[in-house]
Design a protein around this motif. Structure first.
Motif, PDB file in Angstrom:
ATOM      1  N   ALA A  76       0.836  -1.207   0.000  1.00  0.00           N
ATOM      2  CA  ALA A  76       0.000   0.000   0.000  1.00  0.00           C
ATOM      3  C   ALA A  76       0.868   1.253   0.000  1.00  0.00           C
ATOM      4  N   TYR A 128      -2.886   6.553   1.123  1.00  0.00           N
ATOM      5  CA  TYR A 128      -2.414   5.240   1.573  1.00  0.00           C
ATOM      6  C   TYR A 128      -3.568   4.256   1.681  1.00  0.00           C
ATOM      7  N   LEU A 176      -4.139   0.571   0.009  1.00  0.00           N
ATOM      8  CA  LEU A 176      -4.392  -0.618   0.818  1.00  0.00           C
ATOM      9  C   LEU A 176      -5.681  -1.298   0.382  1.00  0.00           C
TER      10      LEU A 176
END
Length: 341
Positions: A104, A115, A119
């Protein structure tokens, strides 16, 4: 923290070497070296090409999911980013579970996206990869069972796959329906833990509960966007299935290279089962996957035997493990140095 992570990684690789040493001793090092050095280079080249095509297919699945989330990524960059993802998985314990946070971060740096979006993307791809793996394994086992009688080892392995086929989707469904309840529990558990780390490492900042909740909510919303796009899901699922097929072809080519071809139906169910062995404390499942594949192939094809099965598996895994490690390591190193892939 970095020193502890390095120590854990070194311990993991030491354990991997020990597992490999036992495997090679059991299979016979001299026989193994002879099989590998006399392998047909034409089929060996096909193993390598199938490996690259597998990485490209799963990189395409990642590109598709990121596209659903509004993140544009070229085919080449998606291939390189996915190689970096596999590098992370192969050097961390517990397979994808250990490599996803690093992946990620790689997506975050390579695409300038948030982020939690990265992810959500890699978590979605890993989840999509699970569906065809179990389906193909059950189809391959069913077809193989019509030709021969399954032994106890194979019955146990296939029984485990059947349980996983029911258990994992059920756990995912229950977890998803209670995601916001789990969110509050995660926040209540993480904040005290981060504060404890911050007391020891002054540079670590402690996020507020609202900030952490906002990030987790962003992750859930990204997952919801992926789930709400059936066309994108279907295309990503097709690419995932293609990737599995290419891995199975690579295994079949590896045994053809050493002059001991196996039935393709065997590759259909042993490759997904071997991947399950990747969820171990060993980096990338190395050692555990080789043992699992060699045992299953020897059990499914008695004429091959454990020694030959080990040689074919080592050739196959040599490409499937080390190709993304070499390519992905270069990507991670470049991205970590501040450049974009």
């Amino acid at each position: 923290m970095a020193r502890e992570n390095l120590r854990a990684t070194l311990i993991g690789f030491a354990a991997t070497l020990a597992v490999f040493a036992v495997l090679l001793y059991t299979a016979g090092i001299d026989d193994l070296v002879t099989q590998l050095t006399t392998a047909d280079p034409r089929y060996t080249g096909l193993v390598f090409l199938a490996t690259l095509a597998w990485l490209a297919a799963w990189g395409g699945a990642l590109r598709t999911v990121l596209g659903v989330l509004g993140v544009e990524l070229s085919r080449i960059r998606s291939f390189l980013v996915f190689c970096g993802a596999m590098f992370s998985n192969n050097i961390t314990p517990f397979g994808q579970a250990g490599g996803e946070p690093v992946t990620a971060l790689l997506i975050n740096r390579a695409t300038d996206t948030e982020y939690e979006t990265g992810l959500a993307a890699i978590a979605s791809v890993d989840t999509l990869n699970f569906v065809p793996s179990i389906t193909i394994a059950l189809i391959g086992a069913g077809y193989y069972a019509t030709e021969v009688t399954l032994g106890r080892r194979l019955e146990f392995a296939l029984g485990a796959v059947g349980v996983l086929a029911l258990l994992v989707p059920s756990l995912v469904y229950v977890g998803w329906t209670r995601r916001y309840e789990l969110e509050h529990r995660v926040i209540d558990a993480l904040i005290p833990a981060i504060r404890a780390v911050a007391r020891v490492v002054p540079r670590v900042s402690v996020p507020t509960a609202d900030g952490l909740e906002s990030r987790i909510t962003g992750f859930f919303r990204a997952i919801e966007r992926v789930a709400a796009n059936p066309r994108g899901l279907a295309f990503a699922l097709a690419l995932s299935s293609l990737g599995w097929g290419l891995q199975m072809a690579a295994l079949w080519f590896a045994f053809a290279a050493i002059g001991e071809p196996i039935a393709f139906s065997i590759a259909l169910f042993v490759v997904p089962i071997g991947a399950i062995a990747g969820v171990t404390p060993l980096p990338g499942g190395a050692g555990g996957i080789e043992w699992t594949l060699a045992i299953l192939i020897a059990a499914a094809s008695p004429a091959v035997g454990f020694k030959i099965a080990t040689a074919g598996v080592v050739l196959f895994r040599g490409f499937v493990y080390w190709t993304p490690v070499v390519l992905g390591g270069a990507v991670v190193g470049t991205t970590g140095a501040g450049s974009r892939v």
